[in-house]
Design an enzyme around this catalytic site. Structure first.
Site, mmCIF file in Angstrom:
data_model
loop_
_atom_site.group_PDB
_atom_site.id
_atom_site.type_symbol
_atom_site.label_atom_id
_atom_site.label_comp_id
_atom_site.label_asym_id
_atom_site.label_seq_id
_atom_site.Cartn_x
_atom_site.Cartn_y
_atom_site.Cartn_z
ATOM 1 N N TYR A 56 0.800 -1.260 -0.052
ATOM 2 C CA TYR A 56 -0.060 0.019 -0.108
ATOM 3 C C TYR A 56 0.678 1.226 0.098
ATOM 4 O O TYR A 56 0.513 2.211 -0.499
ATOM 5 C CB TYR A 56 -1.176 -0.122 1.271
ATOM 6 N N HIS A 107 -14.240 0.711 0.556
ATOM 7 C CA HIS A 107 -12.966 -0.169 0.854
ATOM 8 C C HIS A 107 -11.986 0.501 1.320
ATOM 9 O O HIS A 107 -10.876 -0.067 1.267
ATOM 10 C CB HIS A 107 -12.771 -0.982 -0.373
HETATM 11 N N1 APR Z 1 -13.947 2.568 -18.166
HETATM 12 C C1 APR Z 1 -15.060 1.979 -17.510
HETATM 13 N N2 APR Z 1 -15.096 0.710 -17.035
HETATM 14 C C2 APR Z 1 -13.745 0.142 -17.219
HETATM 15 C C3 APR Z 1 -12.786 0.733 -17.992
HETATM 16 C C4 APR Z 1 -13.028 1.845 -18.484
HETATM 17 N N3 APR Z 1 -11.850 2.583 -19.269
HETATM 18 N N4 APR Z 1 -11.978 -0.422 -17.950
HETATM 19 C C5 APR Z 1 -12.462 -1.470 -17.457
HETATM 20 N N5 APR Z 1 -13.783 -1.362 -17.027
HETATM 21 C C6 APR Z 1 -14.484 -1.952 -16.235
HETATM 22 C C7 APR Z 1 -14.298 -3.541 -16.331
HETATM 23 O O1 APR Z 1 -14.973 -3.975 -17.441
HETATM 24 C C8 APR Z 1 -14.755 -4.138 -15.073
HETATM 25 O O2 APR Z 1 -16.322 -4.403 -15.191
HETATM 26 O O3 APR Z 1 -14.030 -1.755 -14.692
HETATM 27 C C9 APR Z 1 -14.572 -3.026 -14.081
HETATM 28 C C10 APR Z 1 -13.454 -3.463 -13.012
HETATM 29 O O4 APR Z 1 -14.007 -4.497 -12.584
HETATM 30 P P1 APR Z 1 -12.936 -4.844 -11.288
HETATM 31 O O5 APR Z 1 -11.448 -4.912 -11.713
HETATM 32 O O6 APR Z 1 -13.315 -6.272 -10.863
HETATM 33 O O7 APR Z 1 -13.003 -3.779 -10.265
HETATM 34 P P2 APR Z 1 -14.160 -3.638 -9.176
HETATM 35 O O8 APR Z 1 -15.404 -4.105 -9.688
HETATM 36 O O9 APR Z 1 -13.738 -2.060 -8.632
HETATM 37 O O10 APR Z 1 -13.631 -4.502 -7.861
HETATM 38 C C11 APR Z 1 -14.222 -4.389 -6.589
HETATM 39 O O11 APR Z 1 -12.683 -5.958 -5.735
HETATM 40 O O12 APR Z 1 -10.254 -6.418 -5.531
HETATM 41 C C12 APR Z 1 -11.753 -5.760 -4.729
HETATM 42 O O13 APR Z 1 -11.647 -4.362 -3.154
HETATM 43 C C13 APR Z 1 -11.237 -4.448 -4.564
HETATM 44 O O14 APR Z 1 -12.557 -2.588 -4.563
HETATM 45 C C14 APR Z 1 -12.189 -3.828 -5.327
HETATM 46 C C15 APR Z 1 -13.418 -4.723 -5.501
#
Ligand code: APR
Length: 233
Positions: A56, A107
């Site tokens: 972090y 988070h």
């Molecule tokens: N613009 C919009 N959306 C996007 C882009 C973009 N340029 N690039 C990728 N994405 C989308 C992907 O299609 C996906 O649906 O963003 C999403 C990212 O999903 P994750 O990587 O799973 O992130 P998130 O949903 O925030 O994860 C939730 O998981 O690891 C834990 O605590 C961590 O807060 C995080 C939580």
């Protein structure tokens, strides 16, 4: 002056992707080359606190090299027309730096450390701060102010209260796979319009208007749509 409609927005890693911060599930289970459960779970923290503090510290330091993108900035601009509340799963400070005034971090936050003996006692730190398991602030040993997997999400109830009051609900850049954050959608009142901006939406919930675009392109489209439809109310 008529009361502004309550616009509640739920953002995930996707809104920060165009600012250069990598998402989670686009990187096959690795976060910046570390197995997620080694650096983002309670077990991982217990097993190797030095690794987790350093992980972090690196993420926090990287904030100095990124900036809010137009999606963050448009969410701030919408505050001129709506009572905007941002609920984010992101631990970066890009919504703050874009000027959004009401932000709820589900988070945790990279820019804060918190007392090990009192989880509500947090300390704002600068990007260069490097914490270790021995770091003490105001007499308290500290840890990253991050909600790890296997830990409770204390801000979930306050987030649900906001979603229940939403007149419009918007989801941006989340894969909707991590709970309880993904469940927020279930608390939207019947009849409230829901928009979901994501270039590759993992699943399209019933009755949701999907904008299959990146956060910046999707927010530009949604900004115009919302102002046309609700702007002069
Ligand atoms: N613009 C919009 N959306 C996007 C882009 C973009 N340029 N690039 C990728 N994405 C989308 C992907 O299609 C996906 O649906 O963003 C999403 C990212 O999903 P994750 O990587 O799973 O992130 P998130 O949903 O925030 O994860 C939730 O998981 O690891 C834990 O605590 C961590 O807060 C995080 C939580």
């Amino acid at each position: 002056m008529t009361k502004k409609l309550k616009l509640v927005v739920s953002t995930g890693a996707g809104i920060s992707a165009e600012s250069g911060i990598s998402t989670f599930r686009d990187a096959d289970g690795l976060w910046e080359n570390y197995p997620v459960m080694d650096v983002a779970s309670a077990d991982g923290f217990a097993r190797n606190p030095v690794l987790v503090h350093n992980f972090y510290n690196e993420r926090r330091q990287a904030l100095a090299a990124v900036a809010p993108n137009n999606a963050h900035l448009l969410l701030h601009k919408l505050e001129d027309y709506f009572d905007v509340y941002v609920i984010t799963q992101n631990v970066d400070d890009l919504h703050e730096r874009a000027g959004s005034s009401k932000i709820l971090h589900l988070h945790g936050e990279l820019a804060k450390l918190r007392a090990l003996d009192n989880e509500s006692l947090t300390f704002k730190v600068d990007y260069k701060t490097k914490s270790t398991p021995e770091t003490v602030i105001d007499g308290h040993r500290v840890r990253p102010h991050i909600v790890f997997f296997q830990e409770a999400v204390p801000m979930f109830e306050p987030a649900v209260e906001l979603v229940r009051q939403a007149d419009i609900f918007v989801i941006i850049g989340t894969s909707l796979v991590v709970y309880p954050a993904a469940a927020l959608l279930n608390y939207v009142r019947a009849g409230v319009p829901v928009y979901y901006i994501d270039p590759k939406p993992s699943r399209v919930p019933q009755g949701v208007t999907v904008i299959r675009k990146t956060a910046t392109e999707g927010m530009a489209e949604l900004y115009d749509l919302l102002l046309k439809r609700y702007g002069n109310e």
